[in-house]
Scaffold this motif. Structure first.
Motif, PDB file in Angstrom:
ATOM      1  N   ALA A  89      46.725  25.504  45.537  1.00  0.00           N
ATOM      2  CA  ALA A  89      47.555  24.222  45.650  1.00  0.00           C
ATOM      3  C   ALA A  89      48.825  24.356  45.173  1.00  0.00           C
ATOM      4  N   ASP A  90      49.199  25.044  44.113  1.00  0.00           N
ATOM      5  CA  ASP A  90      50.648  25.051  43.511  1.00  0.00           C
ATOM      6  C   ASP A  90      51.275  26.473  43.142  1.00  0.00           C
ATOM      7  N   GLY A  91      50.508  27.312  43.429  1.00  0.00           N
ATOM      8  CA  GLY A  91      50.849  28.688  42.961  1.00  0.00           C
ATOM      9  C   GLY A  91      50.725  29.033  41.694  1.00  0.00           C
ATOM     10  N   SER A  92      50.561  28.178  40.907  1.00  0.00           N
ATOM     11  CA  SER A  92      50.630  28.381  39.331  1.00  0.00           C
ATOM     12  C   SER A  92      49.434  29.670  39.146  1.00  0.00           C
ATOM     13  N   ALA A  93      49.748  30.274  37.950  1.00  0.00           N
ATOM     14  CA  ALA A  93      48.620  31.487  37.508  1.00  0.00           C
ATOM     15  C   ALA A  93      48.210  31.308  36.230  1.00  0.00           C
ATOM     16  N   PRO A  94      47.419  30.554  35.836  1.00  0.00           N
ATOM     17  CA  PRO A  94      47.179  30.299  34.424  1.00  0.00           C
ATOM     18  C   PRO A  94      46.119  31.586  33.602  1.00  0.00           C
ATOM     19  N   VAL A  95      45.778  32.288  34.490  1.00  0.00           N
ATOM     20  CA  VAL A  95      44.995  33.274  33.759  1.00  0.00           C
ATOM     21  C   VAL A  95      45.407  34.643  34.526  1.00  0.00           C
ATOM     22  N   ALA A  96      45.564  35.616  33.687  1.00  0.00           N
ATOM     23  CA  ALA A  96      46.186  36.905  34.334  1.00  0.00           C
ATOM     24  C   ALA A  96      45.331  38.079  33.272  1.00  0.00           C
ATOM     25  N   GLY A  97      45.294  39.339  33.871  1.00  0.00           N
ATOM     26  CA  GLY A  97      44.765  40.422  33.121  1.00  0.00           C
ATOM     27  C   GLY A  97      44.859  41.773  33.721  1.00  0.00           C
ATOM     28  N   PHE A  98      44.415  42.711  33.104  1.00  0.00           N
ATOM     29  CA  PHE A  98      44.331  44.067  33.548  1.00  0.00           C
ATOM     30  C   PHE A  98      42.971  44.787  33.454  1.00  0.00           C
ATOM     31  N   ASP A  99      42.659  45.391  34.532  1.00  0.00           N
ATOM     32  CA  ASP A  99      41.304  46.161  34.625  1.00  0.00           C
ATOM     33  C   ASP A  99      41.373  47.545  34.803  1.00  0.00           C
ATOM     34  N   VAL A 100      40.563  48.118  34.340  1.00  0.00           N
ATOM     35  CA  VAL A 100      40.239  49.814  34.489  1.00  0.00           C
ATOM     36  C   VAL A 100      39.121  49.814  35.124  1.00  0.00           C
ATOM     37  N   ILE A 101      39.145  50.731  36.380  1.00  0.00           N
ATOM     38  CA  ILE A 101      37.955  50.832  37.047  1.00  0.00           C
ATOM     39  C   ILE A 101      37.544  52.219  37.224  1.00  0.00           C
ATOM     40  N   THR A 102      36.146  52.621  37.248  1.00  0.00           N
ATOM     41  CA  THR A 102      35.730  54.130  37.655  1.00  0.00           C
ATOM     42  C   THR A 102      35.162  53.873  38.835  1.00  0.00           C
ATOM     43  N   LEU A 103      35.080  55.054  39.467  1.00  0.00           N
ATOM     44  CA  LEU A 103      34.392  55.130  40.840  1.00  0.00           C
ATOM     45  C   LEU A 103      33.598  56.189  41.079  1.00  0.00           C
ATOM     46  N   ASP A 104      32.674  56.009  42.120  1.00  0.00           N
ATOM     47  CA  ASP A 104      31.688  57.148  42.476  1.00  0.00           C
ATOM     48  C   ASP A 104      32.376  57.873  43.299  1.00  0.00           C
ATOM     49  N   THR A 105      31.702  58.935  43.988  1.00  0.00           N
ATOM     50  CA  THR A 105      32.394  59.916  44.790  1.00  0.00           C
ATOM     51  C   THR A 105      32.626  59.030  46.092  1.00  0.00           C
ATOM     52  N   GLU A 106      31.784  58.017  46.477  1.00  0.00           N
ATOM     53  CA  GLU A 106      32.053  57.234  47.884  1.00  0.00           C
ATOM     54  C   GLU A 106      33.365  56.185  47.551  1.00  0.00           C
ATOM     55  N   GLY A 107      33.891  56.153  46.450  1.00  0.00           N
ATOM     56  CA  GLY A 107      34.876  54.935  46.293  1.00  0.00           C
ATOM     57  C   GLY A 107      34.047  53.827  45.890  1.00  0.00           C
ATOM     58  N   ARG A 108      32.984  53.547  45.322  1.00  0.00           N
ATOM     59  CA  ARG A 108      32.498  52.282  45.006  1.00  0.00           C
ATOM     60  C   ARG A 108      32.547  52.272  43.463  1.00  0.00           C
ATOM     61  N   ILE A 109      32.771  50.973  42.821  1.00  0.00           N
ATOM     62  CA  ILE A 109      33.110  50.935  41.586  1.00  0.00           C
ATOM     63  C   ILE A 109      31.823  51.207  40.599  1.00  0.00           C
ATOM     64  N   ARG A 110      31.860  52.000  39.654  1.00  0.00           N
ATOM     65  CA  ARG A 110      30.828  52.072  38.691  1.00  0.00           C
ATOM     66  C   ARG A 110      30.980  51.304  37.428  1.00  0.00           C
ATOM     67  N   THR A 111      32.034  51.043  36.969  1.00  0.00           N
ATOM     68  CA  THR A 111      32.321  50.478  35.587  1.00  0.00           C
ATOM     69  C   THR A 111      33.689  49.721  36.064  1.00  0.00           C
ATOM     70  N   VAL A 112      33.722  48.376  35.489  1.00  0.00           N
ATOM     71  CA  VAL A 112      35.095  47.646  35.170  1.00  0.00           C
ATOM     72  C   VAL A 112      35.392  47.295  33.790  1.00  0.00           C
ATOM     73  N   LEU A 113      36.280  47.640  32.965  1.00  0.00           N
ATOM     74  CA  LEU A 113      36.783  47.280  31.829  1.00  0.00           C
ATOM     75  C   LEU A 113      37.919  46.281  32.107  1.00  0.00           C
ATOM     76  N   GLY A 114      37.688  44.954  31.832  1.00  0.00           N
ATOM     77  CA  GLY A 114      38.855  43.967  32.025  1.00  0.00           C
ATOM     78  C   GLY A 114      39.302  43.532  30.570  1.00  0.00           C
ATOM     79  N   PHE A 115      40.636  43.179  30.534  1.00  0.00           N
ATOM     80  CA  PHE A 115      41.292  42.811  29.520  1.00  0.00           C
ATOM     81  C   PHE A 115      41.957  41.466  30.102  1.00  0.00           C
ATOM     82  N   LEU A 116      42.238  40.343  29.099  1.00  0.00           N
ATOM     83  CA  LEU A 116      42.491  39.127  29.425  1.00  0.00           C
ATOM     84  C   LEU A 116      43.925  39.200  28.702  1.00  0.00           C
ATOM     85  N   ASP A 117      45.028  39.053  29.534  1.00  0.00           N
ATOM     86  CA  ASP A 117      46.445  38.780  29.132  1.00  0.00           C
ATOM     87  C   ASP A 117      46.909  37.438  28.950  1.00  0.00           C
TER      88      ASP A 117
END
Length: 127
Positions: free
Chosen positions: A93-121
């Motif tokens: 609606a207004d372009g505000s961004a009340p939540v932001a974070g930083f994620d680290v992902i690991t992938l399998d050999t086909e490029g699919r996500i195995r793990t996500v470690l998320g941090f909330l900034d």
């Protein structure tokens, strides 16, 4: 050492497709395309394994923030089977961004996500 930038960017694009999927069927399909069956998602508010758990976490976040979409903030960086990126939760609606974070992902050999470690900034105050 060769770079796999497209691999990381594709994985992150599928990640955001899942987080922004509308409806339970589309969400389940998007999670299945992005994550391995035994994939995991961990952040300060959640720690789940398996696609059903990931669907539940995404559903809860979407219910808490209707009318918002997850967007990449910056670029995707990666090496080996690991990538990192920042994101924002943006109001359609207004372009505000009340939540932001930083994620680290690991992938399998086909490029699919195995793990996500998320941090909330940035998170909104409870009220």
């Amino acid at each position: 050492m060769p770079t796999h930038t497209h691999l990381y960017e594709n994985a992150v694009a599928r990640y955001f497709e899942a987080w922004n999927a509308e409806g339970p069927d589309r969400l389940a399909k998007a999670v299945a395309e992005a994550w391995t069956p035994e994939g995991s998602y961990t952040d300060p508010l959640a720690d789940v394994r398996g696609q059903e758990g990931i669907v539940a976490v995404i559903s809860a976040a979407r219910a808490r923030f209707p009318g918002f979409a997850f967007r990449l903030a910056g670029r995707v960086d990666g090496h080996h089977d690991t990538a990192r990126f920042s994101w924002e939760l943006v109001s359609e609606a207004d372009g505000s961004a009340p939540v932001a974070g930083f994620d680290v992902i690991t992938l399998d050999t086909e490029g699919r996500i195995r793990t996500v470690l998320g941090f909330l900034d940035r998170v909104p105050a409870e009220g």
